[in-house]
Design a protein around this motif. Sequence first.
Motif, PDB file in Angstrom:
ATOM      1  N   THR A 248       0.814  -1.226   0.000  1.00 47.26           N
ATOM      2  CA  THR A 248       0.000   0.000   0.000  1.00 47.26           C
ATOM      3  C   THR A 248       0.840   1.266   0.000  1.00 47.26           C
ATOM      4  O   THR A 248       0.357   2.334  -0.371  1.00 47.26           O
ATOM      5  CB  THR A 248      -0.924   0.026   1.234  1.00 47.26           C
ATOM      6  OG1 THR A 248      -0.121  -0.072   2.439  1.00 47.26           O
ATOM      7  CG2 THR A 248      -1.918  -1.125   1.188  1.00 47.26           C
ATOM      8  N   ASN A 249       2.093   1.174   0.441  1.00 49.30           N
ATOM      9  CA  ASN A 249       2.965   2.350   0.544  1.00 49.30           C
ATOM     10  C   ASN A 249       3.949   2.348  -0.631  1.00 49.30           C
ATOM     11  O   ASN A 249       4.948   1.628  -0.613  1.00 49.30           O
ATOM     12  CB  ASN A 249       3.711   2.320   1.885  1.00 49.30           C
ATOM     13  CG  ASN A 249       4.577   3.555   2.090  1.00 49.30           C
ATOM     14  OD1 ASN A 249       4.525   4.498   1.310  1.00 49.30           O
ATOM     15  ND2 ASN A 249       5.370   3.542   3.138  1.00 49.30           N
ATOM     16  N   PHE A 250       3.648   3.153  -1.655  1.00 52.43           N
ATOM     17  CA  PHE A 250       4.382   3.078  -2.914  1.00 52.43           C
ATOM     18  C   PHE A 250       5.287   4.276  -3.169  1.00 52.43           C
ATOM     19  O   PHE A 250       5.042   5.385  -2.698  1.00 52.43           O
ATOM     20  CB  PHE A 250       3.393   2.976  -4.089  1.00 52.43           C
ATOM     21  CG  PHE A 250       2.875   1.589  -4.320  1.00 52.43           C
ATOM     22  CD1 PHE A 250       3.504   0.737  -5.213  1.00 52.43           C
ATOM     23  CD2 PHE A 250       1.768   1.129  -3.621  1.00 52.43           C
ATOM     24  CE1 PHE A 250       3.036  -0.543  -5.418  1.00 52.43           C
ATOM     25  CE2 PHE A 250       1.287  -0.149  -3.817  1.00 52.43           C
ATOM     26  CZ  PHE A 250       1.928  -0.993  -4.724  1.00 52.43           C
ATOM     27  N   GLY A 251       6.333   3.995  -3.952  1.00 49.12           N
ATOM     28  CA  GLY A 251       7.169   5.031  -4.532  1.00 49.12           C
ATOM     29  C   GLY A 251       7.253   4.794  -6.032  1.00 49.12           C
ATOM     30  O   GLY A 251       7.001   3.688  -6.514  1.00 49.12           O
ATOM     31  N   GLY A 252       7.606   5.851  -6.760  1.00 46.05           N
ATOM     32  CA  GLY A 252       7.733   5.725  -8.207  1.00 46.05           C
ATOM     33  C   GLY A 252       8.902   6.544  -8.725  1.00 46.05           C
ATOM     34  O   GLY A 252       9.169   7.644  -8.219  1.00 46.05           O
ATOM     35  N   LEU A 253       9.628   6.000  -9.698  1.00 50.25           N
ATOM     36  CA  LEU A 253      10.787   6.685 -10.286  1.00 50.25           C
ATOM     37  C   LEU A 253      10.569   6.811 -11.789  1.00 50.25           C
ATOM     38  O   LEU A 253      10.322   5.807 -12.465  1.00 50.25           O
ATOM     39  CB  LEU A 253      12.067   5.895 -10.017  1.00 50.25           C
ATOM     40  CG  LEU A 253      12.370   5.526  -8.564  1.00 50.25           C
ATOM     41  CD1 LEU A 253      13.668   4.725  -8.490  1.00 50.25           C
ATOM     42  CD2 LEU A 253      12.462   6.756  -7.693  1.00 50.25           C
ATOM     43  N   PHE A 254      10.692   8.045 -12.305  1.00 53.00           N
ATOM     44  CA  PHE A 254      10.384   8.284 -13.707  1.00 53.00           C
ATOM     45  C   PHE A 254      11.401   9.216 -14.355  1.00 53.00           C
ATOM     46  O   PHE A 254      11.815  10.215 -13.764  1.00 53.00           O
ATOM     47  CB  PHE A 254       8.985   8.896 -13.850  1.00 53.00           C
ATOM     48  CG  PHE A 254       7.904   8.011 -13.305  1.00 53.00           C
ATOM     49  CD1 PHE A 254       7.351   7.021 -14.092  1.00 53.00           C
ATOM     50  CD2 PHE A 254       7.482   8.143 -11.987  1.00 53.00           C
ATOM     51  CE1 PHE A 254       6.365   6.182 -13.584  1.00 53.00           C
ATOM     52  CE2 PHE A 254       6.501   7.306 -11.475  1.00 53.00           C
ATOM     53  CZ  PHE A 254       5.948   6.323 -12.272  1.00 53.00           C
ATOM     54  N   GLN A 255      11.781   8.851 -15.570  1.00 49.43           N
ATOM     55  CA  GLN A 255      12.626   9.740 -16.361  1.00 49.43           C
ATOM     56  C   GLN A 255      11.796  10.895 -16.892  1.00 49.43           C
ATOM     57  O   GLN A 255      10.591  10.976 -16.680  1.00 49.43           O
ATOM     58  CB  GLN A 255      13.306   8.974 -17.494  1.00 49.43           C
ATOM     59  CG  GLN A 255      14.435   8.084 -17.014  1.00 49.43           C
ATOM     60  CD  GLN A 255      15.267   7.500 -18.144  1.00 49.43           C
ATOM     61  OE1 GLN A 255      15.484   6.287 -18.196  1.00 49.43           O
ATOM     62  NE2 GLN A 255      15.758   8.327 -19.036  1.00 49.43           N
ATOM     63  N   SER A 256      12.424  11.775 -17.634  1.00 53.92           N
ATOM     64  CA  SER A 256      11.794  13.016 -18.075  1.00 53.92           C
ATOM     65  C   SER A 256      10.498  12.763 -18.843  1.00 53.92           C
ATOM     66  O   SER A 256      10.436  11.910 -19.731  1.00 53.92           O
ATOM     67  CB  SER A 256      12.765  13.800 -18.963  1.00 53.92           C
ATOM     68  OG  SER A 256      12.111  14.900 -19.569  1.00 53.92           O
ATOM     69  N   PHE A 257       9.475  13.540 -18.528  1.00 49.47           N
ATOM     70  CA  PHE A 257       8.204  13.447 -19.240  1.00 49.47           C
ATOM     71  C   PHE A 257       8.280  14.082 -20.628  1.00 49.47           C
ATOM     72  O   PHE A 257       7.291  14.077 -21.371  1.00 49.47           O
ATOM     73  CB  PHE A 257       7.088  14.098 -18.429  1.00 49.47           C
ATOM     74  CG  PHE A 257       6.559  13.213 -17.328  1.00 49.47           C
ATOM     75  CD1 PHE A 257       7.126  11.974 -17.068  1.00 49.47           C
ATOM     76  CD2 PHE A 257       5.490  13.616 -16.549  1.00 49.47           C
ATOM     77  CE1 PHE A 257       6.643  11.153 -16.058  1.00 49.47           C
ATOM     78  CE2 PHE A 257       4.989  12.808 -15.537  1.00 49.47           C
ATOM     79  CZ  PHE A 257       5.571  11.579 -15.286  1.00 49.47           C
ATOM     80  N   ASP A 258       9.433  14.652 -20.996  1.00 43.04           N
ATOM     81  CA  ASP A 258       9.631  15.063 -22.392  1.00 43.04           C
ATOM     82  C   ASP A 258       9.443  13.854 -23.302  1.00 43.04           C
ATOM     83  O   ASP A 258       9.073  13.995 -24.469  1.00 43.04           O
ATOM     84  CB  ASP A 258      11.036  15.647 -22.597  1.00 43.04           C
ATOM     85  CG  ASP A 258      11.167  17.048 -22.028  1.00 43.04           C
ATOM     86  OD1 ASP A 258      10.113  17.673 -21.761  1.00 43.04           O
ATOM     87  OD2 ASP A 258      12.297  17.507 -21.843  1.00 43.04           O
ATOM     88  N   ASN A 259       9.738  12.687 -22.766  1.00 37.28           N
ATOM     89  CA  ASN A 259       9.488  11.424 -23.454  1.00 37.28           C
ATOM     90  C   ASN A 259       8.120  10.915 -22.999  1.00 37.28           C
ATOM     91  O   ASN A 259       7.933  10.531 -21.854  1.00 37.28           O
ATOM     92  CB  ASN A 259      10.584  10.414 -23.106  1.00 37.28           C
ATOM     93  CG  ASN A 259      10.414   9.081 -23.806  1.00 37.28           C
ATOM     94  OD1 ASN A 259       9.330   8.714 -24.241  1.00 37.28           O
ATOM     95  ND2 ASN A 259      11.495   8.333 -23.900  1.00 37.28           N
ATOM     96  N   GLY A 260       7.150  10.936 -23.914  1.00 38.17           N
ATOM     97  CA  GLY A 260       5.785  10.564 -23.557  1.00 38.17           C
ATOM     98  C   GLY A 260       5.628   9.155 -23.034  1.00 38.17           C
ATOM     99  O   GLY A 260       4.648   8.844 -22.346  1.00 38.17           O
TER     100      GLY A 260
END
Length: 336
Positions: free
Chosen positions: A177-189
């Motif tokens: 239930t306790n989440f984290g998220g890692l994302f590269q640049s949203f310039d890339n859709g």
Amino acid sequence: MATIKDVAKKSGFSVCTVSRALSGKGYLKEETHQKIMDAVKELDYRPNTLAVNLKTGRRQTLALILPSLTNIYYAKLEQYMEAYASQKGYLLYLSNTEYNLEKEKQILDNLIGMDIAGVIICTTSGEHEHIKKLNTFHIPYICLNRNFEDDPDHCLRINNRTAAFEAVDYMIRLGHTNFGGLFQSFDNGTYQERYAGMMDALALHGLSCEPNNLLFDINPEDMGATPNRILQMLQRPNRPEAIFSCNDMTAFNVYRAAYILGLRIPENLSVFGYDDCTMANFVTPPLSTVSVPVKKLSRIAVDFIHHYIETGELQELPVLKASLVIRSSVKDKTIE
């Protein structure tokens, strides 16, 4: 070095017949074709591709433009792309944009001057007018794992949002239930789609994500800022117990941070990746991830370019389905 005349003499057929066998144009008996191919193999004959280009007007080189050569996923993609290009009789010209839009534009300008046969590209950003310019020069192109609404006929898409949803939904169903998220640049859709998939899964189960546990503009190949940001997140009192990473390279950064902090995967921290690159099955524990159909993607991309060169027509492109690969990096909390 053997010539086409040597092949003709060895096989017992005319130069014209040998030329037809090599080009694949015109009807030949299977027996005739086989004798010529046996002679080609025995003499180790290699056509003069420059002469073929001048005579037939057919260009022989495809360009593959990637944003990185150190990301293991792109290395895997290049391997399959080169194999399928070779099967169709093309050489592959590889370029690396290093996630730099201006470099991407310069590479494309250079390729136009090189009279390239076609372009296969993983774009750096959502800006793509410079890519559409290839139409002016009648150079076929295809954008991999991209979804440009004003150019859908040249986009080979993957169901990123659905696959990300399935990954996070899987972890939730195991009790997280306790989440984290890692994302590269949203310039890339592509990463916008994977983020949206994560949010869809959380919303479906009535969950949310602590803002401090979401890291954006992550560069997994940056050995300075990226590891430090992940370390800081994992040292907070409300650190996540399950992390969805937008790609495997980012997930490997989580593995490194967990090791430094003495956190065991999956006992103390569950991790899910995306791409199913080669190393995903070799880290400890093996990484659960989303498998992108790289072989199929490569084959379709080369076929798309080749079909256009041969017919002048664009093939309709499918949306490819990514699938979950479950290994050992996610803890099942329902059996505690």
